[in-house]
Write a protein that holds these residues in place. Structure first.
Motif, PDB file in Angstrom:
ATOM      1  N   ALA A  41      21.718  15.104  16.422  1.00 40.03           N
ATOM      2  CA  ALA A  41      20.949  15.489  15.241  1.00 40.03           C
ATOM      3  C   ALA A  41      19.506  15.723  15.661  1.00 40.03           C
ATOM      4  O   ALA A  41      18.940  14.961  16.450  1.00 40.03           O
ATOM      5  CB  ALA A  41      21.016  14.399  14.169  1.00 40.03           C
ATOM      6  N   ALA A  42      18.897  16.767  15.129  1.00 43.80           N
ATOM      7  CA  ALA A  42      17.493  17.074  15.377  1.00 43.80           C
ATOM      8  C   ALA A  42      16.765  17.062  14.038  1.00 43.80           C
ATOM      9  O   ALA A  42      17.074  17.859  13.152  1.00 43.80           O
ATOM     10  CB  ALA A  42      17.349  18.425  16.069  1.00 43.80           C
ATOM     11  N   GLY A  43      15.830  16.149  13.904  1.00 47.26           N
ATOM     12  CA  GLY A  43      15.113  15.959  12.648  1.00 47.26           C
ATOM     13  C   GLY A  43      15.302  14.536  12.174  1.00 47.26           C
ATOM     14  O   GLY A  43      16.405  14.169  11.773  1.00 47.26           O
ATOM     15  N   ALA A  44      14.261  13.721  12.258  1.00 50.07           N
ATOM     16  CA  ALA A  44      14.401  12.294  11.975  1.00 50.07           C
ATOM     17  C   ALA A  44      13.369  11.822  10.971  1.00 50.07           C
ATOM     18  O   ALA A  44      12.265  12.373  10.858  1.00 50.07           O
ATOM     19  CB  ALA A  44      14.281  11.486  13.275  1.00 50.07           C
ATOM     20  N   ASP A  45      13.746  10.786  10.229  1.00 50.23           N
ATOM     21  CA  ASP A  45      12.860  10.124   9.274  1.00 50.23           C
ATOM     22  C   ASP A  45      12.692   8.676   9.713  1.00 50.23           C
ATOM     23  O   ASP A  45      13.641   8.041  10.194  1.00 50.23           O
ATOM     24  CB  ASP A  45      13.471  10.131   7.866  1.00 50.23           C
ATOM     25  N   LEU A  46      11.499   8.144   9.528  1.00 46.34           N
ATOM     26  CA  LEU A  46      11.233   6.738   9.818  1.00 46.34           C
ATOM     27  C   LEU A  46      11.414   5.942   8.537  1.00 46.34           C
ATOM     28  O   LEU A  46      10.635   6.074   7.588  1.00 46.34           O
ATOM     29  CB  LEU A  46       9.817   6.564  10.372  1.00 46.34           C
ATOM     30  N   ILE A  47      12.461   5.137   8.491  1.00 42.83           N
ATOM     31  CA  ILE A  47      12.798   4.351   7.299  1.00 42.83           C
ATOM     32  C   ILE A  47      12.901   2.885   7.705  1.00 42.83           C
ATOM     33  O   ILE A  47      13.729   2.529   8.553  1.00 42.83           O
ATOM     34  CB  ILE A  47      14.116   4.835   6.671  1.00 42.83           C
ATOM     35  N   ASP A  48      12.068   2.060   7.102  1.00 39.76           N
ATOM     36  CA  ASP A  48      12.071   0.614   7.397  1.00 39.76           C
ATOM     37  C   ASP A  48      11.971   0.343   8.896  1.00 39.76           C
ATOM     38  O   ASP A  48      12.637  -0.541   9.444  1.00 39.76           O
ATOM     39  CB  ASP A  48      13.330  -0.058   6.829  1.00 39.76           C
ATOM     40  N   GLY A  49      11.136   1.132   9.556  1.00 44.76           N
ATOM     41  CA  GLY A  49      10.890   0.910  10.973  1.00 44.76           C
ATOM     42  C   GLY A  49      11.937   1.480  11.905  1.00 44.76           C
ATOM     43  O   GLY A  49      11.853   1.284  13.124  1.00 44.76           O
ATOM     44  N   HIS A  50      12.926   2.221  11.368  1.00 42.78           N
ATOM     45  CA  HIS A  50      13.984   2.779  12.198  1.00 42.78           C
ATOM     46  C   HIS A  50      14.080   4.291  11.970  1.00 42.78           C
ATOM     47  O   HIS A  50      14.054   4.751  10.827  1.00 42.78           O
ATOM     48  CB  HIS A  50      15.334   2.122  11.875  1.00 42.78           C
ATOM     49  N   TRP A  51      14.222   5.035  13.064  1.00 39.64           N
ATOM     50  CA  TRP A  51      14.393   6.483  12.968  1.00 39.64           C
ATOM     51  C   TRP A  51      15.855   6.814  12.696  1.00 39.64           C
ATOM     52  O   TRP A  51      16.752   6.232  13.292  1.00 39.64           O
ATOM     53  CB  TRP A  51      13.962   7.160  14.263  1.00 39.64           C
TER      54      TRP A  51
END
Length: 227
Positions: A41-51
């Motif tokens: 996967a290309a495209g990440a979000d940082l949620i609760d300290g995890h990508w």
């Protein structure tokens, strides 16, 4: 019954994840154990300290077999670019053998009755200077389900993709018409043009859905469970 398919698309943003989700839900409604994987996967979000990647999170949420995120999406690139470009930015090297190896490791331990492995972008999206994502499907020797994004240009994109799948020695098990453009002219005529030219069954037509709209119950042909 153990069915495993590679989900390919005619292009990026044609709704591969949306259709993969819908197929997994249909399998669950039939009482099947299901698993969706997104090896790259290309495209990440940082949620609760995890990508993490939205597509992979969606597949994890709808699968009946609940795995750690890292098994569903073992290779995550932060930039929403073609994978080889995103990997270059992080000084990482992608190979089809490594991606296929991650999938094999999971498939050896997780015996879902329906497993769908979703690609990234189109069939020939590059991984490195000599390999494309198609090489992952080839390594895994999986039958392919093609998601056709119904919009202007889809006839050419579909037929060229199918030629490439066949040239690579893989079987096209079926295709899905995903109506991503609510203003598409002559939608039914375009679908009929594809039916007459694609040497595999149309498994279903997904109508255009607004935000929060659920897929209609009867969108999928029962033949999906027999291909």
């Amino acid at each position: 019954m153990k069915k495993r398919y590679f989900i390919a698309g005619t292009d990026t943003d044609v709704g591969k994840t949306h259709i993969t989700e819908a197929l997994l839900r249909a399998g669950q409604q039939r009482g099947l154990t299901t698993l969706g994987l997104k090896p790259l996967a290309a495209g990440a979000d940082l949620i609760d300290g995890h990508w993490s990647n939205d597509d992979a999170r969606r597949l994890l949420a709808v699968s009946t077999l609940k795995l750690p995120y890292e098994q569903v999406n073992p290779v995550l690139l932060r930039a929403a670019l073609a994978p080889h470009l995103a990997a270059d930015m992080e000084q990482r090297r992608l190979t089809a053998q490594r991606l296929a190896g991650f999938c094999r490791g999971t498939l050896m331990t997780q015996q879902a009755q329906l497993t769908l492995i979703e690609g990234a972008g189109g069939w020939r999206v590059p991984l490195n200077n000599r390999e494309t994502l198609a090489d992952v499907a080839i390594e895994l020797n999986l039958d392919v389900i093609l998601v056709v994004g119904m919009r202007l240009g889809c006839l050419n994109h579909s037929l060229l993709t199918i030629e490439a799948i066949q040239r690579d020695g893989l079987r096209l098990a079926g295709w899905v018409a995903n109506c991503i453009d609510p203003q598409m002219t002559s939608l039914d005529a375009n679908i009929q043009s594809l039916i007459s030219r694609i040497p595999a069954p149309l498994l279903g037509t997904m109508p255009f859905l607004g935000v929060g709209e659920a897929a209609p119950a009867a969108w999928l042909d029962d033949r999906f469970f027999d291909i």
